[in-house]
Design a protein around this motif. Structure first.
Motif, mmCIF file in Angstrom:
data_model
loop_
_atom_site.group_PDB
_atom_site.id
_atom_site.type_symbol
_atom_site.label_atom_id
_atom_site.label_comp_id
_atom_site.label_asym_id
_atom_site.label_seq_id
_atom_site.Cartn_x
_atom_site.Cartn_y
_atom_site.Cartn_z
ATOM 1 N N LEU A 1 0.827 -1.208 0.000
ATOM 2 C CA LEU A 1 0.000 0.000 0.000
ATOM 3 C C LEU A 1 0.866 1.265 0.000
ATOM 4 O O LEU A 1 0.599 2.223 -0.722
ATOM 5 C CB LEU A 1 -0.935 -0.015 1.216
ATOM 6 C CG LEU A 1 -1.974 -1.152 1.240
ATOM 7 C CD1 LEU A 1 -2.659 -1.209 2.595
ATOM 8 C CD2 LEU A 1 -2.981 -0.984 0.117
ATOM 9 N N TYR B 1 -3.866 0.967 -8.500
ATOM 10 C CA TYR B 1 -3.973 0.954 -7.034
ATOM 11 C C TYR B 1 -5.198 0.153 -6.595
ATOM 12 O O TYR B 1 -5.126 -0.681 -5.679
ATOM 13 C CB TYR B 1 -4.053 2.388 -6.503
ATOM 14 C CG TYR B 1 -3.925 2.492 -5.002
ATOM 15 C CD1 TYR B 1 -2.686 2.694 -4.402
ATOM 16 C CD2 TYR B 1 -5.044 2.365 -4.176
ATOM 17 C CE1 TYR B 1 -2.559 2.785 -3.022
ATOM 18 C CE2 TYR B 1 -4.934 2.444 -2.808
ATOM 19 C CZ TYR B 1 -3.688 2.660 -2.227
ATOM 20 O OH TYR B 1 -3.571 2.723 -0.865
ATOM 21 N N THR B 2 -6.321 0.391 -7.253
ATOM 22 C CA THR B 2 -7.559 -0.314 -6.890
ATOM 23 C C THR B 2 -7.430 -1.811 -7.157
ATOM 24 O O THR B 2 -7.801 -2.640 -6.303
ATOM 25 C CB THR B 2 -8.746 0.258 -7.687
ATOM 26 O OG1 THR B 2 -8.875 1.652 -7.394
ATOM 27 C CG2 THR B 2 -10.042 -0.465 -7.330
ATOM 28 N N ARG B 3 -6.926 -2.168 -8.345
ATOM 29 C CA ARG B 3 -6.772 -3.587 -8.695
ATOM 30 C C ARG B 3 -5.865 -4.304 -7.698
ATOM 31 O O ARG B 3 -6.214 -5.374 -7.183
ATOM 32 C CB ARG B 3 -6.196 -3.705 -10.105
ATOM 33 C CG ARG B 3 -6.005 -5.142 -10.596
ATOM 34 C CD ARG B 3 -5.195 -5.158 -11.876
ATOM 35 N NE ARG B 3 -3.807 -4.784 -11.642
ATOM 36 C CZ ARG B 3 -3.006 -4.275 -12.582
ATOM 37 N NH1 ARG B 3 -3.452 -4.053 -13.807
ATOM 38 N NH2 ARG B 3 -1.752 -3.978 -12.299
ATOM 39 N N ASN B 4 -4.709 -3.710 -7.417
ATOM 40 C CA ASN B 4 -3.756 -4.352 -6.502
ATOM 41 C C ASN B 4 -4.289 -4.429 -5.082
ATOM 42 O O ASN B 4 -4.006 -5.386 -4.361
ATOM 43 C CB ASN B 4 -2.423 -3.607 -6.524
ATOM 44 C CG ASN B 4 -1.646 -3.842 -7.807
ATOM 45 O OD1 ASN B 4 -2.071 -4.620 -8.652
ATOM 46 N ND2 ASN B 4 -0.518 -3.172 -7.961
ATOM 47 N N THR B 5 -5.057 -3.431 -4.666
ATOM 48 C CA THR B 5 -5.623 -3.459 -3.317
ATOM 49 C C THR B 5 -6.645 -4.579 -3.170
ATOM 50 O O THR B 5 -6.701 -5.260 -2.136
ATOM 51 C CB THR B 5 -6.274 -2.101 -2.982
ATOM 52 O OG1 THR B 5 -5.273 -1.061 -3.059
ATOM 53 C CG2 THR B 5 -6.849 -2.107 -1.570
ATOM 54 N N VAL B 6 -7.450 -4.792 -4.196
ATOM 55 C CA VAL B 6 -8.426 -5.890 -4.159
ATOM 56 C C VAL B 6 -7.702 -7.238 -4.032
ATOM 57 O O VAL B 6 -8.073 -8.085 -3.202
ATOM 58 C CB VAL B 6 -9.319 -5.872 -5.416
ATOM 59 C CG1 VAL B 6 -10.158 -7.154 -5.503
ATOM 60 C CG2 VAL B 6 -10.223 -4.644 -5.409
ATOM 61 N N TYR C 1 1.824 3.996 -3.127
ATOM 62 C CA TYR C 1 1.666 5.439 -2.879
ATOM 63 C C TYR C 1 2.936 6.193 -3.262
ATOM 64 O O TYR C 1 2.887 7.223 -3.935
ATOM 65 C CB TYR C 1 1.335 5.662 -1.405
ATOM 66 C CG TYR C 1 1.301 7.114 -0.993
ATOM 67 C CD1 TYR C 1 0.219 7.931 -1.336
ATOM 68 C CD2 TYR C 1 2.349 7.674 -0.265
ATOM 69 C CE1 TYR C 1 0.183 9.266 -0.969
ATOM 70 C CE2 TYR C 1 2.327 9.007 0.110
ATOM 71 C CZ TYR C 1 1.237 9.800 -0.241
ATOM 72 O OH TYR C 1 1.220 11.125 0.121
ATOM 73 N N SER D 1 -1.259 4.643 -10.948
ATOM 74 C CA SER D 1 -2.567 5.156 -11.365
ATOM 75 C C SER D 1 -3.666 4.617 -10.453
ATOM 76 O O SER D 1 -3.504 3.561 -9.837
ATOM 77 C CB SER D 1 -2.857 4.733 -12.802
ATOM 78 O OG SER D 1 -3.043 3.322 -12.867
ATOM 79 N N PRO D 2 -4.797 5.315 -10.341
ATOM 80 C CA PRO D 2 -5.905 4.827 -9.510
ATOM 81 C C PRO D 2 -6.375 3.422 -9.904
ATOM 82 O O PRO D 2 -6.753 2.626 -9.031
ATOM 83 C CB PRO D 2 -7.005 5.876 -9.752
ATOM 84 C CG PRO D 2 -6.261 7.125 -10.108
ATOM 85 C CD PRO D 2 -5.069 6.659 -10.892
ATOM 86 N N ALA D 3 -6.356 3.122 -11.188
ATOM 87 C CA ALA D 3 -6.806 1.799 -11.638
ATOM 88 C C ALA D 3 -5.889 0.696 -11.107
ATOM 89 O O ALA D 3 -6.361 -0.342 -10.615
ATOM 90 C CB ALA D 3 -6.845 1.752 -13.166
#
Length: 446
Positions: A372, A385-390, A376, A381-383
């Motif tokens: 995480l 970040y979101t994919r990896n966080t899921v 940062y 990119s937000p995409a």
């Protein structure tokens, strides 16, 4: 710019990941899983998904945080220097425990050639400790020799296990598998939970998958894909081989075997083939143990170089082998073998696997959470970040479930060594304070 033709392709890296993971982790699993029944095979589904998620996240860590230190470096990104120490300390202990388990696996297969090893707790201990020290001394020649031996011996387990996955179905009988399904009448959830530490054991080592990114063509694409495909490839072989063996050997016989793959090949062909498979398994275990002894010593050296382990672990000889550290590791593993001594190789193996899983899973979680902060800092990119966080949440959820599944004894032991680790770090922490307190403060003045 580097010539991409000289770098590793996606197929080459995927093969490397699969081969690295398989090692010796599989060879005792059919026996331990048979003790729960074939229902335990369902745990592969959860472990395969969880392991692929973990491997993917570590690949992402390696791409966006190309510093040395592996799991410990990723952990430090989120948890500071104490996180680096705790991760290295637990991972070091996990490798030491795993090495003892691998040695026990090898001795279990060697009983056909040296029956004395199977006659009680003391002979099993002697054989285990003998192998531990043999592989430590063999590492005194340096990393070059270790790597060459390991690259050859690993095929001693891959060929029989992969071969069984393909050709074993000609001997497979569905009624044998059905009879073995749930001999202990366990709830399905309970059987899956009890098998999780065993199936996870076969995937330990996936964290090394991202270490070759510098030698890979288009690493941002190929490293994550190779981690996923390699882990999936190993999972397919694991599932097929442990399923087919449950449909060939009656459950009671399989549950009491000290060399399950040798047993199934002996039944499929003849005892001579069984002995050949047994010899290959011993070779694979010794080669795997040789490599992991080196990894254990290197983990200690890397941590000592950071000022977090005793300086003796940093000392190397002319061929870059940390001999003093290896000897210290050998003493630790001997003590572990003695503390878990048992006349039953399978029982001792199972106990060690659960403890190794706990002490490995905690560094997994700390390193995963580091992703995480790594993302940062990298400004992804937000995409992404979101994919990896899921994927990270899936990986952590599996890790927490696996910790729970290891059982209260293993988790209690892991909690004790974790707490003791914080005590050790307390004595080291002042080395990393940026500046000493003011003289007036030391004197107690306002």
């Amino acid at each position: 710019m580097a010539d991409s033709s000289k770098k590793m392709s996606l197929m080459g890296l995927t093969t490397l990941v699969t081969v690295n993971m398989m090692g010796s982790g599989i060879i005792m699993l059919p026996t331990n899983m048979a003790q729960l029944g074939a229902v335990s095979l369902l745990s592969w589904i959860f472990t395969a998904i969880g392991s692929m998620a973990i491997a993917y996240c570590f690949a992402q860590c390696g791409i966006f945080c190309p510093r040395s230190g592996g799991l410990s470096a990723y952990t430090e990104e989120a948890h500071g220097k104490s996180g680096f120490f705790i991760c290295s300390y637990l991972y070091f202990l996990s490798l030491a425990i795993a090495n003892v388990a691998v040695a026990i696996s090898a001795v279990g297969y060697m009983t056909s050639f040296v029956p004395w090893f199977g006659t009680g707790a003391v002979p099993l201990f002697v054989g285990t400790v003998g192998l531990i020290w043999l592989t430590i001394v063999a590492n005194f020649g340096g990393p070059g020799i270790t790597g060459k031996i390991g690259a050859i011996t690993v095929w001693g387990v891959i060929i029989p296990v992969a071969g069984l996955s393909v050709f074993g179905w000609f001997w497979f009988k569905s009624d044998v598998l059905i009879a073995a399904w749930n001999p202990n009448n366990l709830a399905v959830s309970e059987a899956i939970g009890k098998a999780i530490p065993l199936t996870l054991w076969a995937f330990l080592g996936m964290e090394s998958a991202a270490q070759a990114s510098d030698a890979v063509d288009d690493p941002k694409r190929n490293v994550p894909l190779a981690c996923l495909f390699g882990t999936l490839g190993a999972a397919v072989v694991y599932v097929l081989s442990t399923t087919v063996i449950q449909g060939i050997i009656p459950n009671a016989e399989l549950a009491n075997s000290s060399a399950p793959f040798a047993l199934v090949y002996a039944q499929m062909f003849n005892p001579t083939v069984g002995k050949i498979i047994m010899a290959l398994a011993v070779m694979a275990c010794i080669g795997s143990l040789l490599g992991w002894q080196f990894t254990l010593a290197q983990t200690a050296k890397m941590t000592a170089d950071q000022g977090l382990f005793l300086k003796l672990f940093s000392k190397v000889n002319a061929v870059n082998a940390p001999i003093v550290g290896m000897i210290a590791c050998g003493v630790l593993q001997t003590a572990m073998a003695l503390s878990t001594i048992s006349p039953d190789a399978s029982a001792q193996f199972s106990k060690l696997v659960s403890l190794a899983a706990v002490t490995n899973l905690i560094p997994y979680v700390t390193a995963l959470t580091g992703l995480l902060v790594i993302m940062y800092k990298a400004g992804v990119s937000p995409a992404i970040y979101t994919r990896n966080t899921v994927v990270l949440l899936i990986a952590v959820a599996y890790s927490l479930y696996a910790l729970y599944a290891c059982g209260k004894d293993a988790v209690f032991g892991g909690a004790l060594v974790l707490t003791f680790g914080y005590l050790l770090y307390g004595f080291l922490a002042r080395r990393f304070v940026n500046e000493a307190p003011a003289l007036t403060a030391r004197a107690g003045n306002p």
